[in-house]
Design an enzyme around this catalytic site. Structure first.
Site, PDB file in Angstrom:
ATOM      1  NE  ARG A  39      20.330 -17.878   9.108  1.00 35.55           N
ATOM      2  CZ  ARG A  39      19.982 -17.868  10.321  1.00 35.55           C
ATOM      3  NH1 ARG A  39      18.857 -17.813  10.898  1.00 35.55           N
ATOM      4  NH2 ARG A  39      21.119 -17.615  11.170  1.00 35.55           N
ATOM      5  CB  SER A  95      26.706 -32.566  10.608  1.00 37.98           C
ATOM      6  OG  SER A  95      26.762 -31.613   9.623  1.00 37.98           O
ATOM      7  CG  HIS A 114      19.897 -12.737   2.330  1.00 36.81           C
ATOM      8  ND1 HIS A 114      21.079 -12.157   2.634  1.00 36.81           N
ATOM      9  CD2 HIS A 114      19.837 -13.922   2.817  1.00 36.81           C
ATOM     10  CE1 HIS A 114      22.046 -12.990   3.258  1.00 36.81           C
ATOM     11  NE2 HIS A 114      21.093 -14.078   3.587  1.00 36.81           N
ATOM     12  CB  THR A 115      14.558 -12.435  -2.514  1.00 38.62           C
ATOM     13  OG1 THR A 115      13.513 -11.647  -2.855  1.00 38.62           O
ATOM     14  CG2 THR A 115      14.271 -13.818  -2.847  1.00 38.62           C
ATOM     15  CD  GLU A 157      27.201 -28.854  11.649  1.00 41.28           C
ATOM     16  OE1 GLU A 157      26.289 -28.446  10.906  1.00 41.28           O
ATOM     17  OE2 GLU A 157      27.676 -30.029  11.422  1.00 41.28           O
ATOM     18  CG  ASP A 214      10.346  -9.819  -5.147  1.00 40.47           C
ATOM     19  OD1 ASP A 214      11.768  -9.771  -4.395  1.00 40.47           O
ATOM     20  OD2 ASP A 214       9.499  -9.119  -4.674  1.00 40.47           O
ATOM     21  CG  ASN A 259      28.287 -17.455  18.111  1.00 41.00           C
ATOM     22  OD1 ASN A 259      27.570 -17.814  19.231  1.00 41.00           O
ATOM     23  ND2 ASN A 259      29.535 -17.102  18.035  1.00 41.00           N
ATOM     24  CG  HIS A 290      23.393 -22.144   8.214  1.00 39.05           C
ATOM     25  ND1 HIS A 290      23.232 -21.384   9.403  1.00 39.05           N
ATOM     26  CD2 HIS A 290      23.435 -21.117   7.521  1.00 39.05           C
ATOM     27  CE1 HIS A 290      22.987 -20.188   9.268  1.00 39.05           C
ATOM     28  NE2 HIS A 290      23.316 -19.799   7.785  1.00 39.05           N
ATOM     29  CG  ASP A 291      23.193 -30.386   6.638  1.00 39.21           C
ATOM     30  OD1 ASP A 291      23.909 -30.621   7.652  1.00 39.21           O
ATOM     31  OD2 ASP A 291      22.940 -31.085   5.761  1.00 39.21           O
ATOM     32  CB  SER A 318       8.381  -8.327  -1.828  1.00 36.92           C
ATOM     33  OG  SER A 318       9.848  -8.005  -2.064  1.00 36.92           O
ATOM     34  N   GLY A 367      29.584 -30.968   4.470  1.00 37.69           N
ATOM     35  CA  GLY A 367      28.643 -31.033   3.365  1.00 37.69           C
ATOM     36  C   GLY A 367      27.060 -31.344   3.732  1.00 37.69           C
ATOM     37  CG  ASP A 408      12.952  -7.958  -0.801  1.00 36.90           C
ATOM     38  OD1 ASP A 408      12.876  -6.715  -1.086  1.00 36.90           O
ATOM     39  OD2 ASP A 408      12.784  -8.704  -1.868  1.00 36.90           O
TER      40      ASP A 408
END
Length: 329
Positions: free
Chosen positions: A63, A77, A194-195, A90, A255, A94, A67-68, A250, A73, A247
């Site tokens: 993540r 940062s 998000h798995t 950064e 997956d 939020n 987000h970076d 799992s 880019g 998820d």
């Protein structure tokens, strides 16, 4: 035989096309082979040693890379510390308040600095660490061409406005990704991250308790799933501490469970559910669910390579930070 040769030739062209695109931006596989030949092994060894004992950290590190790249880019940062109340970076945004792993990146950087001071960028360390951490938990491998340099600017407002949020609808998601050169296919595939991982109840509790401001539930979310979340997890509307698996069952395994849940209306975020409101994105989700897992893993890897090239700084742009949290003086 002819079909097999054609397929092989196509794959060779794809590989060389990817490599050529990377080099055109100043990135290349093995960028540190001469300047710091042990760099990638040092990073890989450190990640393997520690993520095995803390597998839940793989998701935040992935993540962090995402987000970076979405703010100025892929230039690290996101790692810069705020210097005063009037100069928030950064990190204070939020979307990043629940992000973990900053100390882990600092430790990786220290290990690399001990071998080759001032050579390997924090931006490359984020990218390599995310890839290697996902690999430790059994996720896919993707190429990480290196040569990124670290940015000099970081501010809260850009993090708040440029990182896609959990309440985004499809149109907002599409625009956010398009602004970074990513298409709908990339959106669906990268959302597949998000798995793995978890979320705080506060990121989606409005869907359970007060969707339109009238104490109602989100009708696009499976009512049985809502009832279970309210009973077993997010038992009060203002819960800011409880975490929920993205998820269920799992959340540490790469997956197809995330996509299967979306088709059952059991995505946690509004932004997850939004992927089924567009015909193109929903068709891709259905295709992934009905295909071997390998298809998702391969296509996710390509999307990650593409994301890792967003607005990179190379050559004489930016700098190589000595301390990832502080711009060089």
């Amino acid at each position: 035989m002819e079909k097999a040769m054609t397929s092989k030739c196509f794959m060779i062209l794809v590989v060389f096309g990817v490599l050529g695109y990377a080099k055109a931006q100043g990135l290349e596989l093995g960028f540190y082979d001469t300047s710091c030949p042990k760099a990638e092994k040092i990073i890989s060894d450190f990640v393997k040693e520690h993520i095995r004992n803390a597998p839940s950290l793989a998701s935040p590190l992935l993540r962090m890379h995402f987000h970076d790249c979405f703010v100025r880019g892929c230039d690290a940062s996101i790692l810069i510390n705020s210097t005063s109340a009037n100069n928030n970076t950064e990190k204070a945004g939020n979307p990043n308040k629940t992000l973990r792993g900053f100390d882990f990146i600092d430790r990786v950087k220290a290990a690399v600095e001990a071998e080759c001071p001032g050579v390997v960028s924090c931006a490359d360390i984020i990218a390599l660490t995310a890839r290697d951490a996902v690999g430790v938990i059994g996720g896919p491998f993707w190429n990480v061409p290196t040569g990124r340099r670290d940015g000099l600017i970081s501010n809260t407002s850009e993090a708040n406005t440029q990182i896609p949020g959990p309440t985004f609808n499809f149109s907002s998601l599409q625009t956010s990704f398009a602004n970074k050169g990513l298409n709908v296919t990339d959106l669906v595939l990268l959302s597949g991250a998000h798995t793995i991982g978890v979320s705080h109840c506060s990121s989606f509790s409005k869907r359970l308790y007060n969707f339109t401001g009238k104490g109602d539930e989100d009708p696009s979310m499976d009512s049985f799933y809502i009832a279970n979340l309210k009973k077993l997890k997010c038992t009060v509307a203002n819960d800011t501490t409880t975490i929920v698996e993205m998820d269920p069952g799992s959340f540490r395994t790469f997956d197809l469970g995330y996509y299967k849940n979306l088709l059952k209306r059991r995505g946690l975020f509004q932004s997850d559910a939004a992927l089924t409101t567009n015909s193109a994105s929903k068709n891709l989700i259905v295709s992934l669910v009905n295909s071997p897992l390998e298809k998702f893993l391969q296509e996710f890897s390509l999307a990650m390579e593409k994301m890792g090239r967003i607005q990179v700084k190379t050559g004489s742009s930016g700098e190589i930070r000595k301390n990832c949290a502080v711009v060089n003086s």
